[in-house]
Design a protein around this motif. Sequence first.
Motif, PDB file in Angstrom:
ATOM      1  N   GLY A   1       0.794 -25.151  -6.928  1.00 10.60           N
ATOM      2  CA  GLY A   1       0.318 -23.867  -6.407  1.00 10.60           C
ATOM      3  C   GLY A   1       1.413 -22.803  -6.412  1.00 10.60           C
ATOM      4  N   GLY A   2       2.590 -23.188  -5.977  1.00  9.34           N
ATOM      5  CA  GLY A   2       3.698 -22.235  -5.923  1.00  9.34           C
ATOM      6  C   GLY A   2       4.061 -21.736  -7.313  1.00  9.34           C
ATOM      7  N   MET A   3       4.064 -22.670  -8.279  1.00 12.55           N
ATOM      8  CA  MET A   3       4.407 -22.309  -9.652  1.00 12.55           C
ATOM      9  C   MET A   3       3.356 -21.358 -10.230  1.00 12.55           C
ATOM     10  SD  MET A   3       7.194 -23.432 -10.873  1.00 12.55           S
ATOM     11  CE  MET A   3       8.515 -24.499 -10.335  1.00 12.55           C
ATOM     12  N   ARG A   4       2.085 -21.608  -9.899  1.00  8.74           N
ATOM     13  CA  ARG A   4       1.031 -20.742 -10.430  1.00  8.74           C
ATOM     14  C   ARG A   4       1.171 -19.333  -9.889  1.00  8.74           C
ATOM     15  NH1 ARG A   4      -4.398 -24.367 -10.252  1.00  8.74           N
ATOM     16  NH2 ARG A   4      -3.263 -26.309 -10.296  1.00  8.74           N
ATOM     17  N   GLN A   5       1.557 -19.226  -8.608  1.00  9.87           N
ATOM     18  CA  GLN A   5       1.742 -17.882  -8.068  1.00  9.87           C
ATOM     19  C   GLN A   5       2.893 -17.206  -8.804  1.00  9.87           C
ATOM     20  OE1 GLN A   5       0.047 -15.583  -6.967  1.00  9.87           O
ATOM     21  NE2 GLN A   5      -0.333 -16.197  -4.859  1.00  9.87           N
ATOM     22  N   ARG A   6       3.909 -17.979  -9.172  1.00  7.58           N
ATOM     23  CA  ARG A   6       5.018 -17.416  -9.942  1.00  7.58           C
ATOM     24  C   ARG A   6       4.516 -16.926 -11.304  1.00  7.58           C
ATOM     25  NH1 ARG A   6      10.223 -19.435  -8.216  1.00  7.58           N
ATOM     26  NH2 ARG A   6       9.843 -20.578  -6.318  1.00  7.58           N
ATOM     27  N   ILE A   7       3.619 -17.698 -11.904  1.00  2.00           N
ATOM     28  CA  ILE A   7       3.109 -17.303 -13.221  1.00  2.00           C
ATOM     29  C   ILE A   7       2.343 -15.984 -13.118  1.00  2.00           C
ATOM     30  CG2 ILE A   7       1.514 -17.951 -15.073  1.00  2.00           C
ATOM     31  CD1 ILE A   7       2.350 -20.912 -14.377  1.00  2.00           C
ATOM     32  N   SER A   8       1.548 -15.846 -12.042  1.00  2.32           N
ATOM     33  CA  SER A   8       0.844 -14.578 -11.838  1.00  2.32           C
ATOM     34  C   SER A   8       1.843 -13.430 -11.723  1.00  2.32           C
ATOM     35  CB  SER A   8       0.002 -14.627 -10.564  1.00  2.32           C
ATOM     36  OG  SER A   8      -1.114 -15.449 -10.752  1.00  2.32           O
ATOM     37  N   ILE A   9       2.912 -13.668 -10.988  1.00  3.52           N
ATOM     38  CA  ILE A   9       3.916 -12.622 -10.821  1.00  3.52           C
ATOM     39  C   ILE A   9       4.587 -12.337 -12.163  1.00  3.52           C
ATOM     40  CG2 ILE A   9       6.089 -12.021  -9.685  1.00  3.52           C
ATOM     41  CD1 ILE A   9       5.105 -13.606  -7.260  1.00  3.52           C
ATOM     42  N   ALA A  10       4.842 -13.390 -12.939  1.00  2.00           N
ATOM     43  CA  ALA A  10       5.473 -13.200 -14.252  1.00  2.00           C
ATOM     44  C   ALA A  10       4.575 -12.370 -15.163  1.00  2.00           C
ATOM     45  CB  ALA A  10       5.774 -14.552 -14.889  1.00  2.00           C
ATOM     46  N   THR A  11       3.260 -12.600 -15.071  1.00  2.00           N
ATOM     47  CA  THR A  11       2.340 -11.809 -15.890  1.00  2.00           C
ATOM     48  C   THR A  11       2.428 -10.337 -15.506  1.00  2.00           C
ATOM     49  OG1 THR A  11       0.896 -13.738 -15.848  1.00  2.00           O
ATOM     50  CG2 THR A  11      -0.037 -11.709 -16.721  1.00  2.00           C
ATOM     51  N   ALA A  12       2.519 -10.099 -14.199  1.00  6.96           N
ATOM     52  CA  ALA A  12       2.676  -8.720 -13.738  1.00  6.96           C
ATOM     53  C   ALA A  12       3.992  -8.150 -14.264  1.00  6.96           C
ATOM     54  CB  ALA A  12       2.631  -8.668 -12.218  1.00  6.96           C
ATOM     55  N   LEU A  13       5.022  -8.970 -14.221  1.00  5.22           N
ATOM     56  CA  LEU A  13       6.352  -8.557 -14.658  1.00  5.22           C
ATOM     57  C   LEU A  13       6.331  -8.125 -16.125  1.00  5.22           C
ATOM     58  CD1 LEU A  13       8.930  -8.573 -13.051  1.00  5.22           C
ATOM     59  CD2 LEU A  13       9.485 -10.796 -14.012  1.00  5.22           C
ATOM     60  N   LEU A  14       5.542  -8.840 -16.901  1.00  4.88           N
ATOM     61  CA  LEU A  14       5.426  -8.577 -18.328  1.00  4.88           C
ATOM     62  C   LEU A  14       4.894  -7.174 -18.579  1.00  4.88           C
ATOM     63  CD1 LEU A  14       5.703 -10.456 -20.823  1.00  4.88           C
ATOM     64  CD2 LEU A  14       3.282 -10.898 -20.632  1.00  4.88           C
ATOM     65  N   LEU A  15       4.014  -6.734 -17.684  1.00  5.79           N
ATOM     66  CA  LEU A  15       3.367  -5.438 -17.888  1.00  5.79           C
ATOM     67  C   LEU A  15       4.109  -4.319 -17.167  1.00  5.79           C
ATOM     68  CD1 LEU A  15      -0.309  -6.633 -17.391  1.00  5.79           C
ATOM     69  CD2 LEU A  15       0.947  -6.360 -19.521  1.00  5.79           C
ATOM     70  N   GLN A  16       5.082  -4.705 -16.329  1.00  4.18           N
ATOM     71  CA  GLN A  16       5.907  -3.717 -15.620  1.00  4.18           C
ATOM     72  C   GLN A  16       5.084  -2.648 -14.896  1.00  4.18           C
ATOM     73  OE1 GLN A  16       9.421  -3.424 -15.690  1.00  4.18           O
ATOM     74  NE2 GLN A  16       9.754  -5.253 -16.895  1.00  4.18           N
ATOM     75  N   PRO A  17       4.179  -3.027 -14.028  1.00  9.21           N
ATOM     76  CA  PRO A  17       3.424  -2.007 -13.295  1.00  9.21           C
ATOM     77  C   PRO A  17       4.330  -1.327 -12.276  1.00  9.21           C
ATOM     78  CG  PRO A  17       2.946  -4.156 -12.390  1.00  9.21           C
ATOM     79  CD  PRO A  17       3.873  -4.389 -13.553  1.00  9.21           C
ATOM     80  N   SER A  18       4.003  -0.095 -11.896  1.00  9.81           N
ATOM     81  CA  SER A  18       4.826   0.550 -10.876  1.00  9.81           C
ATOM     82  C   SER A  18       4.420   0.091  -9.476  1.00  9.81           C
ATOM     83  CB  SER A  18       4.748   2.070 -10.973  1.00  9.81           C
ATOM     84  OG  SER A  18       3.780   2.486 -11.885  1.00  9.81           O
ATOM     85  N   ILE A  19       3.183  -0.410  -9.353  1.00  2.77           N
ATOM     86  CA  ILE A  19       2.743  -0.924  -8.050  1.00  2.77           C
ATOM     87  C   ILE A  19       2.145  -2.316  -8.223  1.00  2.77           C
ATOM     88  CG2 ILE A  19       1.228  -0.563  -6.062  1.00  2.77           C
ATOM     89  CD1 ILE A  19       1.196   2.313  -6.574  1.00  2.77           C
ATOM     90  N   LEU A  20       2.525  -3.224  -7.348  1.00  3.37           N
ATOM     91  CA  LEU A  20       1.913  -4.550  -7.334  1.00  3.37           C
ATOM     92  C   LEU A  20       1.198  -4.718  -5.996  1.00  3.37           C
ATOM     93  CD1 LEU A  20       1.613  -7.326  -8.745  1.00  3.37           C
ATOM     94  CD2 LEU A  20       3.601  -8.073  -7.448  1.00  3.37           C
ATOM     95  N   VAL A  21      -0.097  -4.995  -6.058  1.00  2.87           N
ATOM     96  CA  VAL A  21      -0.841  -5.276  -4.838  1.00  2.87           C
ATOM     97  C   VAL A  21      -0.850  -6.784  -4.664  1.00  2.87           C
ATOM     98  CG1 VAL A  21      -3.029  -5.028  -3.638  1.00  2.87           C
ATOM     99  CG2 VAL A  21      -2.282  -3.256  -5.229  1.00  2.87           C
ATOM    100  N   ALA A  22      -0.344  -7.264  -3.552  1.00  2.00           N
ATOM    101  CA  ALA A  22      -0.297  -8.712  -3.305  1.00  2.00           C
ATOM    102  C   ALA A  22      -1.201  -9.012  -2.118  1.00  2.00           C
ATOM    103  CB  ALA A  22       1.137  -9.137  -3.023  1.00  2.00           C
ATOM    104  N   ASP A  23      -2.350  -9.626  -2.397  1.00  2.00           N
ATOM    105  CA  ASP A  23      -3.336  -9.908  -1.355  1.00  2.00           C
ATOM    106  C   ASP A  23      -3.122 -11.325  -0.838  1.00  2.00           C
ATOM    107  OD1 ASP A  23      -5.470 -10.049   0.315  1.00  2.00           O
ATOM    108  OD2 ASP A  23      -6.999  -9.640  -1.185  1.00  2.00           O
ATOM    109  N   GLU A  24      -2.514 -11.446   0.302  1.00  2.00           N
ATOM    110  CA  GLU A  24      -2.203 -12.746   0.923  1.00  2.00           C
ATOM    111  C   GLU A  24      -1.585 -13.707  -0.084  1.00  2.00           C
ATOM    112  OE1 GLU A  24      -3.103 -13.620   4.156  1.00  2.00           O
ATOM    113  OE2 GLU A  24      -4.701 -12.259   4.733  1.00  2.00           O
ATOM    114  N   PRO A  25      -0.508 -13.311  -0.756  1.00  2.00           N
ATOM    115  CA  PRO A  25      -0.021 -14.135  -1.864  1.00  2.00           C
ATOM    116  C   PRO A  25       0.577 -15.461  -1.431  1.00  2.00           C
ATOM    117  CG  PRO A  25       1.546 -12.387  -1.417  1.00  2.00           C
ATOM    118  CD  PRO A  25       0.358 -12.135  -0.530  1.00  2.00           C
ATOM    119  N   THR A  26       0.884 -15.630  -0.147  1.00  2.00           N
ATOM    120  CA  THR A  26       1.534 -16.878   0.263  1.00  2.00           C
ATOM    121  C   THR A  26       0.699 -17.668   1.261  1.00  2.00           C
ATOM    122  OG1 THR A  26       2.686 -15.813   2.105  1.00  2.00           O
ATOM    123  CG2 THR A  26       3.808 -15.806  -0.020  1.00  2.00           C
TER     124      THR A  26
END
Lengths: 681, 320
Positions: free
Chosen positions: A161-186
Motif C-alpha cells: 500500500g505504501g509503495m502504491r501511494q508512492r507510485i501515485s505521487i511519482a505519476t504526479a511528479l512526472l507531470l509536474q503539476p503546480s498543485i497536488l490535492v491529497a485526499d487523506e493520502p495516509t
Amino acid sequence: MSDKPLLDIKGLDVSYHLDGDVYAALRDIGLTVTPGEIVGVVGESGCGKSTLSASLLRLLPGNAEIDRGEAWLKGRDMLRLGEEELRRLRGRDIAMIFQDPMQSLNPTFRIGSQMAEAWRSHQARGAKFADFHGEAVKALTSVGIPDAAERMASYPHEFSGGMRQRISIATALLLQPSILVADEPTSALDVTLEAQILELLKQLREDHGTAIVYVSHDLGTVAELCDRVIVMYAGRVVEENDAAALFDNPSHPYTRALIDCIPSRTRRGAALATIPGRVPSLSALPPGCKFAERCTMARGICSEEEPGLVPQAGGGVRCHMFDPAKAEAWRIGDQAPESVAAPPFKVSVKEPEREALIEVRDLRKHFGEATGFVGRLLSVARPPVRAIDGINLTIRRGEVVGLVGESGSGKTTLGEVMLRLQAATSGGITFAGKDLRQIPERDFRRRVQMIFQDPQASLSPRQRVAALLTEPYRIHGIAAEEQQSVDALLAMVGLSADLAAKFPHQLSGGQARRVGIARALALKPDFIVADEPTAGLDVSAASAILNLMRDLQQELGLTFLIITHNINLIAYMAHRIAVMYLGQIVEIGPTEAVFDRPAHPYSASLLSLTSQIDAPERKRGRLLVPGEIPSPRNPPAGCRFHTRCVHASERCRSEAPTLETAGHGHEVACHFWRHIDQEKS
Amino acid sequence: MAGYLLKRLGGAVVVLFLTALLLAAAVHLVPGDPARAVLGAHATPELIAQIRIKMGLDKPVAMQLWDFFSGLLRGDLGTDFVGGVPVTTLIGEALADTLALALASMILAVAGGIPLGIAVARRPGGVLDRLTHALSMVFVSAPVYVTSLILLLIFAVKLRYLPAMGAGQFSDPINYISRLILPATALALFWWGYLPRILRATMLDVLGTQYIRSARAFGFRENVIFYRYALRNAVLPIVALFGLMVGYSLTGTVFAETIFGRSGLGTLALSAIDQRNWPVIRGVVFTYALFFICANILADLSYRVLDPRVRLSEEFETGV
C-alpha cells in the motif's frame, strides 16, 4: 505567502441530487492556494472535505451540481472550461492522489504503462518514449521505489500500500503539476509509512515548489504538515487560520472541540471533550449557524441567523460569538466544554490488582503449517506464516494493556488466540489460575469478550438491537432474573432506549460501536479484547467511546487488552503498553516509563512518529523507520528489526535478543538498548 | 503457471475417467436388455444371444469396463452396432459440422454481444439501454428450439433469404456459410441477450472505481479511460463465461441440427439414442465432455493471462 494565488476559489456552492432531495454539500466556499503552500482541510465526515477536494479538479460525481462560484486556476475559471480543456489541466496543472492506494491504480496494467498513459495524455504528439522512460525512472527513484527501471514492468498488486501511494505521487511528479490535492493520502497506512509519505510530500514542495492541498480528518498530521488550515463544518468553511495559530488558539468553538477530542498522553487522567449530537443532514440544514445545536456557547442569535466570515489575522471565523476586538477576553477557553467538568479521572486511582487474570507463555500461532504427510511433501520450500512467534504476556485483573505495532505484526492474531477464537500452534494460556485447556469452552466464553474492529459488520444485519443485546443470554441460557434489561444495557453505554427497535444499518458508527460494547458487557465478562475500538470513527465519536470505555473500566473493574495502531489512544488509556514487531513483543512496560524512555529503537520511532496536536509536542524530532515490515513468512534472522534499525550491528543480524529488564516492570528485547539510551541522554 | 496447468490437466483426466466410467456403466444402469432394445420385441433368442456376444455383454461387467477403457486409451471407441462402422469414424465425420456451427455461434455471440454491451454502457439509461433491457429478457428466456423455428420460418420459409435444410459441403464455402447463418444465429441470440447486460453491469462497476477516478485526475483521455482502462477490467468476468458458452453451444447444436436438418454430433447422438446404439452414444457424450473440459481450462488460462492478480494468487497456492 504574499504571492498571487495559484488557485482561487470564490463563493462555491455544490449540491447533490439524490432521490429528489437536494443536499447542500458545499456553500459559499472560499479557498486560495499560493505557490509552494501546504493548505490543510479538516472536519468530520459529512462536512464536505471530499466534495471540496473533488471540486478543485471538477471531478464530481454525476449527481453533483455546481450551483455557483468561480475557481480560478492560472488565470482561467475552471468552472467555465469545456471537458477537453479541463482534461488538459488535470494532472499537469492540478493533480490529485487519493485515500486508498490499494485501489487507485488499475490492477490489470503495469505501472510503467499507467505512468506512460499519464505522460501521453499531456505531451504533444510525437513525444519521444525514450524521454518518458528516463523521466519515469527518475520520478519513481525520487519517491523511493528501488530498482525503478525494472519495477515499471510490475503490476500494482506486486507493491505494498505504501509503495502504491508512492507510485501515485511519482505519476504526479512526472507531470509536474503546480498543485497536488491529497485526499487523506495516509489514512490507510501505518504510522511508519504515513511518516514516510508526509516526508515525501514535504520534499515535493521543497524540490519542485508544488503547492499541496492536504485533506485529512487527522488533525495531528495536519498540524505537522500544513502552513494554513481551513476547518469545514456542514459544507461551510467555519475557520481559516495559519496552522500554528489555529491549533494553539482555535477561534471557532468547533475547531476547539475537535482539538479537545483527541486523546493524548497529556490528557491522561482527564475526560476527553466530546461534541454532542451529529453533523446535521445536508438535506435538512437548520437555519442560523449549522453548529449551533452542538455548540456549548450558542446563544439565541446562533440558531436564527447564519454568521458571516469574520476576518481574523490568518483568515476568518464564522461565529457570532467571535469578537476580534476582544480577542483575549472572550476566549472560548474561559468556558470549558461541558464534558471536561465531569469528575477528573485518574489512572492511578484504582491500581490493578496483583493477581494475574490471563497469562500466556511462549505462545505461537503459525498459519499454513504443513499438516499430514502429503501436506509436508508438497510444501517443502514453503515456510509457515509466523503470525505470533513466542509471546509471553501477563495481564492482571483490572489492568488495561495497550498492544501496538504495524499491520502485520500479529496484534489481532494474538488477541484472537488469547480468546481462543483461534487455536494456538504451541504454548500455554492460563486464565484465572487455570490452564485454558481445562476450562470448558462455554464457561470461558462467558467470561471473555471481544469488541470487534468493524462494529457494523460484527452485528447481524437482520436482528434488531434488542435481540442483539439479549442474544448472549440466550446462547448461555442465563436465567431471566440474572439478565440485565435491554434498557439498562443501552443506558450503560449511553444510548437511549428507543434504539432497541432499530436494525444495525440504522445506527451511526459510534452507536454501532456502543451496541457492540453493550453486547460484550451483557455477560459481565472479566476480560475484554478491544480491537481498534475507535477505528473509522470521527474524533468526536471516538472520544466519546474512549470516555465510555474508561468509565466502564473504572466502575466494573474490567480488564482490557486494547489492540490499536493509534498510540495516542494507548497513551491516554492504558496502564501498560506492549510493542509488537513481527510476532514478538519487543518492549513492554508501564505506559509512563515507555513513553518517557522508550528503550527499543522501534518503539522510540513509533512514539516519535505519532502525530501530536499539543504545541510543545508538535515540532519534536521524528525518527523515521525506513522500509516496510518484512513478511512474517520469512522473518529476518537474529533481531527481527535489524533490517530497519539504524543501530543494527553484526550481532543483531545473527543473535536474537531476549526480553531483559530496563526498569521497574519495563522490559526490552534489544542488544544495545543501554548504549542507545546513553546516546540519547 | 506450469504447476497450475499440470494441476488442471490432472483434474481433467480424473473428470474424463469418471465420465467414461459412468458411460461404460450406463448400459447396465438403464432398465431393459440392451440387446433386446437394439433388435426390437420380435427378435429370436438366438439372435439376441448372438448380438449379446457381439456387444460384449456376455463377458463379466469388469471385463467390459476394461475393454472400454483399454479401447479408449488406444483411441478406439468401439464399433457401431447397426452399421458396423468404427465410432471414431462416425464422430470424425460429424464433428466438423458441429464444431463449425458451435464456433460460428460463439463468434456471432461475441461479435454482437460485446459491442452492444459497450454501446449500452456508454449511455446507461439511454434508448439503446432500455431497448436491449427489454429484448434481453426475450432472448435469454427463449429456448433454442423456439428461436430456431422462428428464424427458420421467417428467413428461410417466408423470405427465402437463406437455405432451410442441411449443412452443405466444405467444398462450396459460400453455400456452407449461408447454411450456418440461421442455426448459428439461433444459438447466439441467448448471448445477445445476456452479454450486453453483464458487460453493462461490469463496465459501470469499473467506471465507478477509484482507479478510473484517479486516471481522470491525471487527465487521461476519456477514450483511453473507457476503451483501454475500463473495458479490459470489465471484460474479465466475461472471459470466465467462455467455458459456459462452449457448453451451451454444444448442447444447443443438438436442437439446431435437428431443426435445420444438419448432420453433426447432435443428430448422430439423437439417432444413436433412438437405436440404443451404445458405442455411438458413449463416443458422442465422451467427445462433448472432452470439449467442455478443454474449453473450461482454456477459459481459466486466458483469465490468468489477462488478470495479473490471479497469476499471483495462483503462485501463492502452488508455492512456485
